[in-house]
Design an enzyme around this catalytic site. Structure first.
Site, PDB file in Angstrom:
ATOM      1  N   CYS A  56      91.612  36.545  13.871  1.00  0.00           N
ATOM      2  CA  CYS A  56      91.289  35.135  13.694  1.00  0.00           C
ATOM      3  C   CYS A  56      90.887  34.850  12.247  1.00  0.00           C
ATOM      4  O   CYS A  56      89.955  35.481  11.727  1.00  0.00           O
ATOM      5  CB  CYS A  56      90.153  34.743  14.638  1.00  0.00           C
ATOM      6  N   HIS A  91      83.237  33.404  17.892  1.00  0.00           N
ATOM      7  CA  HIS A  91      84.616  33.108  18.268  1.00  0.00           C
ATOM      8  C   HIS A  91      84.735  32.656  19.720  1.00  0.00           C
ATOM      9  O   HIS A  91      85.617  31.859  20.059  1.00  0.00           O
ATOM     10  CB  HIS A  91      85.495  34.351  18.045  1.00  0.00           C
ATOM     11  N   ASN A 145      90.265  19.128  18.056  1.00  0.00           N
ATOM     12  CA  ASN A 145      91.217  19.381  19.132  1.00  0.00           C
ATOM     13  C   ASN A 145      90.774  20.657  19.832  1.00  0.00           C
ATOM     14  O   ASN A 145      90.560  21.678  19.169  1.00  0.00           O
ATOM     15  CB  ASN A 145      92.633  19.595  18.590  1.00  0.00           C
ATOM     16  N   HIS A 161      89.346  29.741  17.689  1.00  0.00           N
ATOM     17  CA  HIS A 161      87.961  29.675  17.205  1.00  0.00           C
ATOM     18  C   HIS A 161      87.464  28.233  17.255  1.00  0.00           C
ATOM     19  O   HIS A 161      88.208  27.308  16.923  1.00  0.00           O
ATOM     20  CB  HIS A 161      87.900  30.199  15.771  1.00  0.00           C
ATOM     21  N   HIS A 167      86.474  24.962  16.182  1.00  0.00           N
ATOM     22  CA  HIS A 167      86.570  24.307  14.875  1.00  0.00           C
ATOM     23  C   HIS A 167      87.136  22.911  15.047  1.00  0.00           C
ATOM     24  O   HIS A 167      87.692  22.555  16.080  1.00  0.00           O
ATOM     25  CB  HIS A 167      87.474  25.103  13.936  1.00  0.00           C
ATOM     26  N   GLN A 172      88.660  19.409  12.342  1.00  0.00           N
ATOM     27  CA  GLN A 172      89.303  19.121  11.068  1.00  0.00           C
ATOM     28  C   GLN A 172      88.817  17.783  10.523  1.00  0.00           C
ATOM     29  O   GLN A 172      88.242  16.979  11.252  1.00  0.00           O
ATOM     30  CB  GLN A 172      90.822  19.091  11.233  1.00  0.00           C
TER      31      GLN A 172
END
Length: 373
Positions: A73, A137, A177, A188, A190, A192
C-alpha cells in the site's frame, strides 16, 4: 494542531498534521523518483457547448496505482526498508500532492477551435491532493476517535484556505470515496481534495436556484429555507445537534443519502466557528457508524461517497453570491439492499433523472435507528 510541510523525492509537497505540538516530521523520501518532467502531467479541460459544462481529459491517469496488495500500500507509513508516499514511520494525518492528478499546473488562456469556435479548451490548472486519515491500514473514518476526526476537519479547513489562494482555482472540494463498489483502488482510509479551475456544474446549478428563489421570495435564502422546512417537517431528520442538522433530502436521489448542514449558514469550512468545529466529530462519526449498520449485522462495510460542498472561492464570483451559499456535506451509498447495488443506468446516466427505490422517509427512519444502535 501542528502543521509540517516537507517535499517528496520528486518535488511534490507533503503536509503532516499532528495533535501534538512536539511532533517531529523530518523523514526523507528515499525512493529513487525523478523530478516530474515539464509536461509529464498534462490535464486539459474541454467545454461542452450543449450542456455549458467543462470536463477534464487526463491521459496520464491511465497508469495510476490500481488495487495493490495490502503489504504494498502506498499510503501506509514507510517501514523496514519499504518506502511509500509517506516517508515517516508513523503519522496522524498526512496530505500530499497526488502523483496522478486530474488537475495540475498553471492556468492558461482558453482557445476556441473549430467551426464557430465550438471546441473550447484550456489547461486543466489546479491541484489534487490525497488526505490520509490515519496510519492504520485496516481502519476506516468511522473508527477514528473524535479527536482524530477533529484533526481531519482542521486539515480539510487548512487545505481549503491554502488551495483557494492558488492562481486559477475556482472551487475546492474535499471528499472521500469508500469501497470497491464506488471505484476505490486503494484500500487505505483516505480521501481527496480537488482544486478545480472552474465552478463545478452542481454548484453552479445550486447557485442559480438560490438566486431564483431569492428573486421569487423577496430576498429569502434557499438553503436556509430548505433546512428550516426539513426541521419543521421532521420526518426525514436523522440527527439534530446544537450546531449541526442531518437529514435525508425530500427528493433524495440515492437509496440512503444524508445532507449535513451547520445550523448557521457559512460559505465554506474556513468560516466555521469553534463551537461548530467541536460538535462536528461526534455528529459525523455517528452518521458514518450508522451507515455501516444500515443493512444489519454480518453485512460488509457500506460503500459511500462523502463530500463537502463549498462556495466558489472569492476570486471566482461576487462576494454576495458566496455569502448566499451554504456549506454542507453530502453522504450517500450506492447500496440499496443487502447484496444489491444502485446502478446508474439509462435514465440516470443518459438523462440525469434519478429513480430511487427507497422512500426518503423510510431511509431516514432506518438511519435514525442505525445511528442510535
Amino acid at each position: 494542531m501542528k502543521k509540517t510541510s516537507n517535499r517528496l523525492a520528486d518535488g511534490r509537497e507533503i503536509v503532516y498534521y499532528d495533535t501534538r505540538d512536539d511532533a517531529v516530521r523530518e523523514a526523507v523520501d528515499q525512493r529513487p523518483l525523478d523530478p516530474a518532467a515539464p509536461g509529464a502531467t498534462v490535464s486539459e479541460i474541454r467545454f461542452d457547448p450543449l450542456l455549458a459544462e467543462w470536463s477534464a481529459v487526463t491521459a496520464h491517469r491511465q497508469s495510476r496505482t490500481y488495487h495493490p496488495p495490502a503489504d504494498e500500500c502506498p499510503l501506509c507509513p514507510s517501514r523496514s526498508g519499504r518506502f511509500t508516499e509517506i516517508p515517516e514511520r508513523d503519522y496522524e494525518v498526512a496530505v500530499f500532492e497526488n502523483r496522478f492528478p486530474s488537475f495540475a499546473g498553471e492556468p492558461g488562456a482558453t482557445r476556441a477551435d473549430g467551426p464557430q469556435g465550438l471546441f473550447a479548451h484550456r489547461p486543466g490548472a489546479g491541484r489534487c491532493e490525497v488526505v490520509c486519515f490515519t496510519a492504520d491500514h485496516q481502519a476506516s473514518f468511522a473508527d477514528l476517535t473524535e479527536r482524530q476526526a477533529r484533526l481531519v476537519l482542521d486539515a480539510w479547513t487548512d487545505r481549503t484556505a491554502q488551495l483557494s489562494q492558488l492562481p486559477g482555482v475556482a472551487q475546492v472540494f474535499c471528499f472521500e470515496n469508500r469501497g470497491e463498489e464506488i471505484g476505490v483502488t486503494l484500500g487505505h482510509p483516505h480521501g481527496q481534495i480537488y482544486a478545480y479551475p472552474f465552478t463545478t456544474p452542481r454548484t453552479a446549478r445550486m447557485m442559480r436556484s438560490a438566486a431564483e428563489h431569492r428573486e421569487r421570495t423577496g430576498g429569502r435564502n434557499l438553503f436556509d429555507d430548505v433546512v428550516d422546512a426539513e426541521l419543521a417537517d421532521g420526518s426525514r431528520v436523522v440527527l439534530a445537534g446544537s450546531h449541526w442538522i442531518a437529514f435525508v433530502p425530500h427528493a433524495a436521489r440515492w437509496p440512503y443519502e444524508v445532507h449535513l448542514y451547520p445550523r448557521r449558514r457559512v460559505p465554506d469550512l474556513t468560516a466555521l466557528d469553534e463551537a461548530e468545529r467541536a460538535e462536528f466529530p461526534g455528529v459525523y462519526l455517528a452518521l458514518l457508524r450508522g451507515f455501516d449498520r444500515i443493512f444489519g449485522p454480518g453485512e460488509p462495510p457500506t460503500p459511500y461517497i462523502a463530500g463537502w460542498h463549498q462556495a466558489p472561492v472569492a476570486a471566482a464570483g461576487a462576494r454576495g453570491e458566496r455569502e448566499e451559499f451554504a456549506l454542507h456535506l453530502e453522504l450517500f451509498t450506492v447500496r440499496r439492499a443487502p447484496g444489491k447495488l444502485k446502478f446508474l443506468a439509462g435514465s440516470e446516466s443518459g438523462m440525469n433523472v434519478f429513480i430511487n427505490d427507497v422512500p426518503p422517509e423510510a431511509a431516514a427512519q432506518r438511519l435514525r435507528e442505525a445511528a442510535s444502535e
